[in-house]
Design a protein around this motif. Structure first.
Motif, short mmCIF file in Angstrom:
data_model
loop_
_atom_site.label_atom_id
_atom_site.label_comp_id
_atom_site.label_asym_id
_atom_site.label_seq_id
_atom_site.Cartn_x
_atom_site.Cartn_y
_atom_site.Cartn_z
N LYS A 187 0.86 -1.19 0.00
CA LYS A 187 0.00 0.00 0.00
C LYS A 187 0.90 1.23 0.00
O LYS A 187 2.11 1.13 0.21
CB LYS A 187 -0.85 0.05 1.29
CG LYS A 187 -1.41 -1.27 1.74
CD LYS A 187 -2.86 -1.40 1.34
CE LYS A 187 -3.39 -2.78 1.72
NZ LYS A 187 -4.40 -3.29 0.88
N ILE A 208 -4.78 -0.13 -4.66
CA ILE A 208 -4.99 0.84 -5.74
C ILE A 208 -6.45 0.84 -6.22
O ILE A 208 -7.08 1.88 -6.33
CB ILE A 208 -4.07 0.52 -6.94
CG1 ILE A 208 -2.61 0.78 -6.56
CG2 ILE A 208 -4.47 1.35 -8.17
CD1 ILE A 208 -1.59 0.46 -7.66
N TYR A 220 -7.70 7.20 -10.12
CA TYR A 220 -6.46 6.59 -9.60
C TYR A 220 -5.31 7.60 -9.47
O TYR A 220 -4.23 7.24 -9.00
CB TYR A 220 -6.02 5.44 -10.49
CG TYR A 220 -7.08 4.37 -10.64
CD1 TYR A 220 -7.60 3.72 -9.52
CD2 TYR A 220 -7.57 4.02 -11.89
CE1 TYR A 220 -8.60 2.77 -9.64
CE2 TYR A 220 -8.56 3.07 -12.02
CZ TYR A 220 -9.07 2.44 -10.90
OH TYR A 220 -10.05 1.49 -11.03
N ILE A 223 -3.88 8.15 -5.74
CA ILE A 223 -3.18 7.00 -5.11
C ILE A 223 -1.83 6.74 -5.79
O ILE A 223 -0.82 6.49 -5.12
CB ILE A 223 -4.06 5.73 -5.05
CG1 ILE A 223 -3.33 4.60 -4.31
CG2 ILE A 223 -4.50 5.23 -6.40
CD1 ILE A 223 -3.05 4.84 -2.87
N GLN A 226 0.50 9.48 -4.69
CA GLN A 226 0.92 9.25 -3.29
C GLN A 226 2.00 8.16 -3.22
O GLN A 226 2.99 8.31 -2.50
CB GLN A 226 -0.31 8.82 -2.50
CG GLN A 226 -0.19 8.96 -1.00
CD GLN A 226 -1.40 8.32 -0.30
OE1 GLN A 226 -2.47 8.12 -0.91
NE2 GLN A 226 -1.24 7.99 0.97
#
Ligand code: DX5
Ligand code: ZN
Length: 234
Positions: A187, A208, A220, A223, A226
């Protein structure tokens, strides 16, 4: 061989199969690098997923949409060899398999290479890296499982970090051009720690997919951004 450029590899196991093409298109547009394609046979692992037919449809869609990301086929099947040609014909770019599932590991690697695909070995949490000893020059990828294979959404097994460090050392000492991939429980929260252990290719399924509004093409972006920011810290 020094660590390669980081690749984020979304596992489509957690995608919405009713709109697989759209999910793949959007996640690659968000900046992911590779499509991780999990093949389970209800024999080697206790789950049943997708085969060459889906791979071929997805590849055709990707070609039509000019999506250049490679398809990384993770075979959790036994026996292995008969499916290698099927997946190569269906557009696989990388094919990895579990050494315990093949009677003749070197032959399976040769079959993959003869099809023009990149080849890799996958290591379950309790499988030793010693299988690599005589084949390091024949592989392009080492995949370390940080969960027991079969399902998305499981918790990361910390011992995988030690195994990544050991595999990184073996790759560096060999001088071979081999990617080091992790699969399971990755993650945004732990990706930096995984990268620091020597990993360069990060599979993430539930980390995801499945969190956002299915119709938003940019769902998306945050994420993947990040994850990239976390990777930059490693
Ligand atoms: C597990 C599969 C994984 C799985 C990862 O057997 O090989 O690729 O999709 O899923 P997450 O990221 O949810 O652990
Ligand atoms: Zn996988």
């Amino acid at each position: 061989m020094a660590k390669q450029e980081n690749w984020i590899a979304p596992s489509i196991l957690s995608a919405d199969f009713a709109q697989l093409g759209k999910d793949v298109k959007d996640v690659i547009a968000a900046g992911a690098d590779v499509v991780h394609f999990d093949v389970m046979d209800n024999h080697y692992v206790p789950n049943l997923t997708i085969g060459p037919l889906v791979c071929e449809s997805l590849k055709n869609f990707m070609v039509k949409e000019d999506i250049k990301a490679p398809i990384d086929v993770h075979l959790m099947v036994k026996p292995v060899d008969r499916l290698i040609g099927d997946f190569a014909s269906a557009g696989a770019d990388i094919i990895t398999f579990h050494p315990e599932a093949s009677e003749h590991i070197d032959r399976s690697l040769q079959l993959i290479k003869a099809e023009g695909c990149k080849a890799g070995l996958v290591f379950n949490p309790a499988t030793p890296l010693s299988y690599l000893e005589h084949v390091m020059d024949k592989i392009d990828m080492i995949l370390i499982m940080s969960v027991n294979p079969g399902f998305g959404g499981q918790a990361f097994i910390d011992e995988a970090l030690n195994k990544l460090r050991a595999a990184r050392k073996m790759i560096d000492e060999s001088g071979c051009d081999v990617r080091l991939e992790i699969d399971g429980g990755v993650k945004a929260e732990n990706i930096a720690e995984v990268a620091a252990a020597g990993c360069d290719t990060f599979v993430s399924g539930s980390g995801i997919f499945g969190k956002a509004n299915a119709s938003d093409p940019n769902r998306y972006d945050s994420i993947i951004k990040q994850m990239r920011e976390e990777l930059a810290k490693a």
